[in-house]
Design a protein around this motif. Sequence first.
Motif, short mmCIF file in Angstrom:
data_model
loop_
_atom_site.label_atom_id
_atom_site.label_comp_id
_atom_site.label_asym_id
_atom_site.label_seq_id
_atom_site.Cartn_x
_atom_site.Cartn_y
_atom_site.Cartn_z
N GLN B 93 0.83 -1.22 0.00
CA GLN B 93 0.00 0.00 0.00
C GLN B 93 0.86 1.26 0.00
O GLN B 93 0.56 2.24 -0.68
CB GLN B 93 -0.91 0.01 1.23
N TRP B 96 2.18 1.92 -3.46
CA TRP B 96 1.17 2.54 -4.34
C TRP B 96 0.98 4.01 -3.97
O TRP B 96 0.85 4.86 -4.85
CB TRP B 96 -0.19 1.83 -4.23
N THR B 97 0.99 4.29 -2.64
CA THR B 97 0.76 5.67 -2.21
C THR B 97 1.87 6.58 -2.70
O THR B 97 1.61 7.69 -3.21
CB THR B 97 0.66 5.73 -0.67
N TYR B 100 1.53 7.07 -6.33
CA TYR B 100 0.38 7.93 -6.62
C TYR B 100 0.76 9.41 -6.47
O TYR B 100 0.21 10.27 -7.15
CB TYR B 100 -0.74 7.59 -5.62
N ASN B 101 1.74 9.65 -5.57
CA ASN B 101 2.17 11.03 -5.33
C ASN B 101 3.34 11.46 -6.20
O ASN B 101 3.75 12.62 -6.19
CB ASN B 101 2.53 11.22 -3.85
N ALA B 102 3.90 10.51 -6.91
CA ALA B 102 5.07 10.83 -7.74
C ALA B 102 4.63 11.47 -9.04
O ALA B 102 3.53 11.21 -9.53
CB ALA B 102 5.84 9.56 -8.04
N PRO B 103 5.48 12.33 -9.61
CA PRO B 103 5.14 12.88 -10.92
C PRO B 103 5.12 11.79 -11.99
O PRO B 103 5.81 10.79 -11.84
CB PRO B 103 6.23 13.91 -11.19
N LEU B 104 4.35 11.99 -13.00
CA LEU B 104 4.24 11.09 -14.16
C LEU B 104 3.55 9.76 -13.86
O LEU B 104 2.78 9.27 -14.68
CB LEU B 104 5.62 10.80 -14.80
N PRO B 106 1.05 8.81 -12.02
CA PRO B 106 -0.42 8.75 -12.18
C PRO B 106 -0.86 8.67 -13.64
O PRO B 106 -1.95 8.18 -13.94
CB PRO B 106 -0.89 10.05 -11.54
N MET B 107 0.01 9.15 -14.55
CA MET B 107 -0.37 9.11 -15.97
C MET B 107 -0.30 7.70 -16.55
O MET B 107 -0.81 7.45 -17.64
CB MET B 107 0.51 10.07 -16.78
N ARG B 109 -1.83 5.39 -15.10
CA ARG B 109 -3.13 4.89 -14.61
C ARG B 109 -2.97 3.55 -13.90
O ARG B 109 -3.81 2.66 -14.01
CB ARG B 109 -4.15 4.79 -15.74
N TYR B 111 -3.36 3.01 -10.97
CA TYR B 111 -4.37 2.87 -9.92
C TYR B 111 -5.70 2.32 -10.46
O TYR B 111 -6.65 2.12 -9.71
CB TYR B 111 -4.62 4.23 -9.22
N ASN B 112 -5.74 2.04 -11.76
CA ASN B 112 -6.93 1.42 -12.33
C ASN B 112 -6.77 -0.09 -12.27
O ASN B 112 -5.73 -0.63 -12.64
CB ASN B 112 -7.11 1.89 -13.79
#
Lengths: 623, 174
Positions: B93, B96-97, B100-104, B106-107, B109, B111-112
């Motif tokens: 976890q 992932w967290t 999720y906070n790192a640049p790029l 999240p792009m 995806r 977390y899908n």
Amino acid sequence: MRKKFIFIVLVPLVVLGAVTYFYLDSWVESGLETAGESLVGAKVEIDDLRLGLFPLRVQFERLQVANPNDRWKNLFETGRVTFAVDANQLLRNKIIIDTVEVRNVILGTKRTTDGSLPQRPDQKDAPPSFAMQLAKQVESEVRSVPIFDLEKLRKDLNLDSLLRIQNLLTIQHLDSMKHQALALSGQWKSTLADYESTRQRVMNIESNLRTIHVNELKTLDAITAAVNNVNTSYNTLREINETLTTRKNAITNDITRLTGSIGHIDDVVRADIERVKSLARLPELRLGGVTDLLFAQQLYAEAQTYLGYVDLVKRTVRKYTPKPDFERPKRFEGQDIHFPVDRAYPRLWIKTAHLSGGTDAARDPNYISVSGDISDITNNQSLTGKPISALIRGTKGNRMRLEIGASLDRRGNHPLDQYRATISGIPMGEMKIGRASFLPSRITQSDLAINAAVTVPGRTFDAQTTVSFREVRLVFEQSPRNTVERLARDVLDRVRNFDTHLRAWNTEGRMKIHFSTDLDNELYEQTKRVLGEELNRIQNEIRSKVNQKIAEKRQEVERVFEEKKQEALARIREYENLLGERLALVETKKRELEKHIEEEKAKGIDAAKKKLEDAMKGLIRKQ
Amino acid sequence: MFWLNIVSNFLKILRAGQTPVQIAGGFALGSIAGFSPHLSLQIIAVWIVILILNVNLSAAFLSFTLFGIVAFLVDPLFHLFGYYLLVDVPGIQSFWTSLYNAPLAPMTRFYNTVVLGSFVCAFLFSPIVYFGMKRFVVVYRATLGARVEQLRVYQIVSKSKIIRMYQRMRDLGE
């Protein structure tokens, strides 16, 4: 490594980069337009968007947002719009904008193309908006306002048809009374028939009493028998008298009850008169009725338009709701799982949008130029911790001034929207007032000032608006056709300034509206003075006709009741007399017998005394 | 016809030409791209790797298509697997967290559920696909190819009017 790497990878990458570079602007433009259209529900058009990469900034020359309620008008359009995007946050898939500079903001401009979009399926099932609720309520309110045309009223008034038997409860009430009187009379007759049987007993008692000749009673046995006879007669008569009293009370109660019911006829008659008046649709002279006829419909229509905007904002600015724990998404869509963030930013946050109305030279005097600030535009207020707030000032042709403040709060469990608006110097070109059926007229010239406060907590709302008309010039489209039109015209002719107050609120699930003006009192007094007498006359006529229609039936019922009552009371009185006389006879006989007994007693004592004296005298002589 | 060309090239390459490593490499990388439902950042990276490395492109395209169909069928399993990784495995976890906070990141995806499930599955299966395909090419070239070409179905298909017409048109274009 591929030998022809340059051709296979680099060249395509360069081409891709070049295509992206040349087309990125139009892609971003198209993306923003699509996102805006999905929010507003009408066309959003951006012209000449240019994207700067270092630093990352966006600029476009014009933005038009069509009005979803009027496809040939824009909600607003702007001149040049410039903003810089936080590149660091963009890499985290967040659009964070510190300041948006928006120039030459103009409201309500005309469009040259249709601004509507195909209706979305969810819009068809959407709950009724405040504007729709208001329209529905206004429709019923307007329909309920009576037209004060007494001439027409008198012409249409057909009292004979209104006075049909089925409309008059009094007739039915009187019929019922008559049936009751006849039924009770039958009961009384059977009761009085019982009296006939007791009459014979009374007569027997009388003849028995008359056989007693007190002076002829000489022996003790004869006297004792006569006393017993009188006592028995007395008890029997008392018993009969008690029975008579009980039955008389029952009959008297019946009479009292029926008399009360007959007295109640007046109430039923009054109710009938009111019913006939209501069927005749006689207008009530109430405060505000005439001003409702004159102004309400037009001002409600305006209010409906502005409530449409409130609805639009409420629909557009939505509360952020996190996704549920587990979903069954469509194929290839999946479910997004969100994680805690170090510094929470929403997906979109425009911290400040600074609007400028442009220079005087650039201003179009036909439209409203707007300046001010809109703060904290976001898709998730829980993360920004602030509501969307706006303070906007606008001018139109250096004459009209407006100031609108708004707060759209989506942080709590229930959304809360608050608006306040002050608009002054609105040049009113022309406004129709009245109706085709009542004083059709136009205000040809006036200055308007509007003060409005709207609060929309959740699904309820409360809007209060004061519209002030100043320097009013009126044109009446035709001569007055009836008295009230003439009166309203007289009052309006003299008026140059007046205020109207409109409140529409929906706090208990049902839309309510209240409309008043400061002309209410004057119009009411004038109308009351002239129409009061005429209305009273019509009302008296109705009252007299109803009374006339009922009178015959009423007399018949009262006559039947009176006859039966008198008949029963006469019989009762007769029996009372009969019994009274016989009781008096018994009393007389009793008194005679008592006197006779006393006399006989006295005689007995004297005889004994004489016997004793004689005996005493004889005894003395012997000695 | 594009896909017919791909199949035709693939069959030619199976017989001779590029090495089994090149064919298997293209097939394995294409499978990673094919499993993914979206064109995310990591899939663009995979395609760049395909283009940079000297792997067989026909094998990559064919694999992309085949595994795209497979991905559609097993999508609910990807969703469950991705949900398990993102939600039910407590040890990762924090990873992932931070991602999720790192640049790029999240792009991508990540977390899908379907994106992560399919990507991890593709990544885990790619060595199997690679070695399996490599072995298959070797066997095909040694023995299986001759047998397949003698099959009646293969002869009917390869001599069919449609295929010959397509080959003529293709040659005219060259």
